[in-house]
Design an enzyme around this catalytic site. Structure first.
Site, PDB file in Angstrom:
ATOM      1  N   ASP A  89      42.297  42.155  37.216  1.00  0.00           N
ATOM      2  CA  ASP A  89      41.895  43.187  36.354  1.00  0.00           C
ATOM      3  C   ASP A  89      43.611  43.412  36.490  1.00  0.00           C
ATOM      4  O   ASP A  89      44.328  43.953  37.673  1.00  0.00           O
ATOM      5  CB  ASP A  89      40.954  44.253  36.700  1.00  0.00           C
ATOM      6  CG  ASP A  89      39.572  44.065  36.693  1.00  0.00           C
ATOM      7  OD1 ASP A  89      39.754  42.979  35.980  1.00  0.00           O
ATOM      8  OD2 ASP A  89      39.217  45.599  36.671  1.00  0.00           O
TER       9      ASP A  89
ATOM     10  N   LYS B  28      37.338  42.864  28.014  1.00  0.00           N
ATOM     11  CA  LYS B  28      35.600  43.377  28.280  1.00  0.00           C
ATOM     12  C   LYS B  28      35.109  44.376  26.691  1.00  0.00           C
ATOM     13  O   LYS B  28      36.254  44.728  26.188  1.00  0.00           O
ATOM     14  CB  LYS B  28      35.792  43.982  29.699  1.00  0.00           C
ATOM     15  CG  LYS B  28      35.905  44.175  30.942  1.00  0.00           C
ATOM     16  CD  LYS B  28      35.909  44.747  32.046  1.00  0.00           C
ATOM     17  CE  LYS B  28      35.984  44.299  33.266  1.00  0.00           C
ATOM     18  NZ  LYS B  28      35.418  43.316  33.854  1.00  0.00           N
TER      19      LYS B  28
ATOM     20  N   GLY C 145      34.732  47.883  41.171  1.00  0.00           N
ATOM     21  CA  GLY C 145      35.191  49.405  41.477  1.00  0.00           C
ATOM     22  C   GLY C 145      34.934  49.936  43.865  1.00  0.00           C
ATOM     23  O   GLY C 145      35.199  51.470  43.143  1.00  0.00           O
TER      24      GLY C 145
ATOM     25  N   ARG D 102      24.130  34.839  46.948  1.00  0.00           N
ATOM     26  CA  ARG D 102      23.053  34.092  48.307  1.00  0.00           C
ATOM     27  C   ARG D 102      21.586  34.137  47.055  1.00  0.00           C
ATOM     28  O   ARG D 102      20.654  32.941  46.865  1.00  0.00           O
ATOM     29  CB  ARG D 102      23.046  35.159  48.941  1.00  0.00           C
ATOM     30  CG  ARG D 102      23.728  34.825  49.924  1.00  0.00           C
ATOM     31  CD  ARG D 102      23.766  35.451  51.245  1.00  0.00           C
ATOM     32  NE  ARG D 102      24.283  34.942  52.535  1.00  0.00           N
ATOM     33  CZ  ARG D 102      24.660  33.784  53.278  1.00  0.00           C
ATOM     34  NH1 ARG D 102      23.790  32.720  53.208  1.00  0.00           N
ATOM     35  NH2 ARG D 102      25.396  34.224  54.198  1.00  0.00           N
TER      36      ARG D 102
ATOM     37  N   GLY E  70      33.830  44.111  43.957  1.00  0.00           N
ATOM     38  CA  GLY E  70      33.912  44.629  45.324  1.00  0.00           C
ATOM     39  C   GLY E  70      34.795  43.550  46.170  1.00  0.00           C
ATOM     40  O   GLY E  70      34.723  43.568  47.181  1.00  0.00           O
TER      41      GLY E  70
ATOM     42  N   GLY F  84      39.186  42.879  40.994  1.00  0.00           N
ATOM     43  CA  GLY F  84      39.302  43.896  40.036  1.00  0.00           C
ATOM     44  C   GLY F  84      40.174  45.379  40.517  1.00  0.00           C
ATOM     45  O   GLY F  84      41.394  44.669  40.277  1.00  0.00           O
ATOM     46  N   SER F  85      39.410  46.429  41.358  1.00  0.00           N
ATOM     47  CA  SER F  85      40.218  47.416  41.638  1.00  0.00           C
ATOM     48  C   SER F  85      40.830  46.569  42.640  1.00  0.00           C
ATOM     49  O   SER F  85      41.998  47.164  43.621  1.00  0.00           O
ATOM     50  CB  SER F  85      39.693  48.520  42.054  1.00  0.00           C
ATOM     51  OG  SER F  85      38.481  48.700  40.667  1.00  0.00           O
TER      52      SER F  85
END
Lengths: 189, 297
Positions: free
Chosen positions: B27, B84, B156, B168, B217, B238-239
């Site tokens: 990101d 996005k 995030g 999983r 995450g 991402g973050s």
């Protein structure tokens, strides 16, 4: 695909993984990423040596960019083992990616269904380089120089194993038989 | 005779995702960050105005980014650029396609525009990636035309637990599918709300019919390698990168961790001295209305 036509295939991530190989395929992907990781893990010189020693090396798409003598941009830095010049992203962005039937020299009369994804194209061909396939506008998209093979498109995304068999023959495998029936192999995902 | 040239086919769209396999998609919110990501070895960047951690903190309605901001990022790098759109917002998707974005993420991180329907992605030339929490969700998105799947995780947060749960769930469901007799497959298709054809194809191939990345995450090289060992084809971060203390080093380390995900010695080496990771938020601390993954399933 390689295993389904009788080759023993292994992944190369570190220089030691090159030991004992008859041939190497530098696959598609992002050439900037490939170039950085090859530098970081000291793969550049061993792969260049392999090509110089006459062992079979095939680059598809990003792999073709890596084999080239020169490319139109400053980044990535190619291995400069094949006497061709290459332009990255020659057709535009992803929405311009396409598939098309091509005639490929040495594969027999049946057209080869080629898939071009943000593909590069060859813009200069050296004297010792043979053009195996070109687009209708004449731009080469498959070339061979002795034990080196380069394709703009992605044979690994089709079920047609002919180019893979052609490369196996270059790497010391069974001779390529253009008259052999087309083998549909499971698609790689 | 000139051979017919076909663009926007499912082969070309899903084939692009194949070329991202084994890679990291980062990101970025500025052209400078995009250049740092490319230099770090990213296979693509996701252009957006705010990373998920900020969207979460700011609240309000999160929408498609300003086209001029996306255009600047497209001009800054040679690697593919994703962007996005809101779930179900097919006009945002049309705009992104017109701009030459290489991949559209129909993302639960933005506020959904339609709580009943996703974009009918077959109508587009640009390929789409969509999030999933389980096999049914993944196959429903593929039947709508998604050319690539990712886990939803919980974006995030810097907490990898939901991405692990979703990866999983997908892999377990496929393992179960492989030993399932034909007559039970019909019921399974009904329970998952997917077509029998697509379920049979998944069983034959022993995997999702398109590339499946981990997302939501991932904050460390070890997180990224964990997702790869669980069966991800690649990783979205991402973050986790640009909310950390040293984005260039962390991005570079995560790229190496994904390439060498099975080599603990290399993982130990690349995990050293990366500075502060992003400040995380445990998914357990989130109230149900703060969860992004449960949007539009």
């Amino acid at each position: 695909m390689l295993r389904s036509i009788g080759a023993v295939a292994t992944e190369v991530r570190l220089p030691g993984h090159l030991d004992g190989l008859d041939g190497l395929i530098i696959p598609g992907g992002e050439s900037t990423t490939l170039s950085r990781l090859m530098s970081l893990y000291d793969l550049r010189q061993p792969v260049a040596d392999m090509a110089a020693a006459g062992r079979a090396v095939w680059g598809t798409c990003a792999g073709m960019i890596m084999l080239a003598s020169e490319i139109t941009e400053a980044d990535p830095i190619p291995l400069a083992v094949m006497d061709v010049g290459v332009q990255r992203n020659a057709f535009g962005r992803q929405v311009d990616s396409f598939e098309q039937d091509l005639t490929v020299a040495g594969l027999g009369p049946d057209p080869y269904h080629a898939i071009f994804i943000r593909a590069p194209v060859i813009i200069r061909v050296g004297k010792s380089v043979e053009v195996l396939a070109a687009l209708s506008d004449g731009r080469p998209v498959a070339v061979r120089q002795d034990s080196l093979l380069a394709t703009s498109f992605h044979p690994e995304l089709t079920a047609d194993a002919r180019i893979h068999r052609y490369f196996l023959a270059m790497a010391g495998g069974p001779p390529f038989d253009a008259d052999a029936p087309l083998i549909e192999t499971p698609r790689v995902r | 005779m000139v051979a017919e040239i076909l663009t926007g086919t499912f082969t070309v769209k899903s084939g692009h995702a194949q070329m991202l396999k084994g890679g990291v998609i980062m990101d970025v919110v500025t052209p400078e960050q995009a250049s740092i990501a490319q230099e770090a070895g990213a296979v693509a960047v996701m252009a957006l105005e705010r990373v998920p951690a900020d969207i979460r903190a700011d609240g309000g309605v999160a929408r498609m980014s300003d086209p001029s901001m996306i255009a600047e990022i497209i001009d800054a790098v040679s690697i593919p650029v994703m962007a996005k759109c809101r779930i179900g917002h097919f006009v945002e998707a049309q705009i992104l396609q017109a701009m030459g974005v290489d991949y559209v993420d129909e993302s639960e991180v933005l506020t959904p525009a339609d709580e009943m329907h996703h974009v009918w992605k077959h109508d587009f030339t640009v390929p789409f990636v969509c999030g999933c929490r389980d096999l049914g969700e993944a196959l429903r998105r593929i039947s709508e035309g998604a050319a690539m799947i990712r886990t939803k995780g919980e974006a995030g947060t810097g907490d990898v637990v939901e991405a692990v749960r979703h990866m999983r769930a997908v892999q377990d469901a496929i393992r179960k599918l492989k030993t399932m007799p034909d007559d039970e497959l019909v019921v399974e298709a009904r329970d998952l709300r997917v077509s029998l054809d697509l379920l049979q194809q998944t069983r034959e191939e022993g995997r999702l019919p398109v590339v499946n990345f981990a997302a939501g995450g991932v904050a460390t090289p070890a997180d990224a390698a964990l997702m790869m060992q669980l069966g991800a084809d690649g990783v979205f971060v991402g973050s986790g990168i640009f909310k950390s203390g040293d984005p260039a080093s962390r991005g570079h380390a995560i790229v190496q961790a994904v390439t060498h995900y099975n080599d603990p010695h290399i993982l130990a080496e690349v995990s050293r001295d990366l500075g502060e990771p992003m400040v995380g938020r445990s998914v357990r601390e989130l109230s149900p209305e703060e969860l992004l993954a449960t949007r539009s399933i």
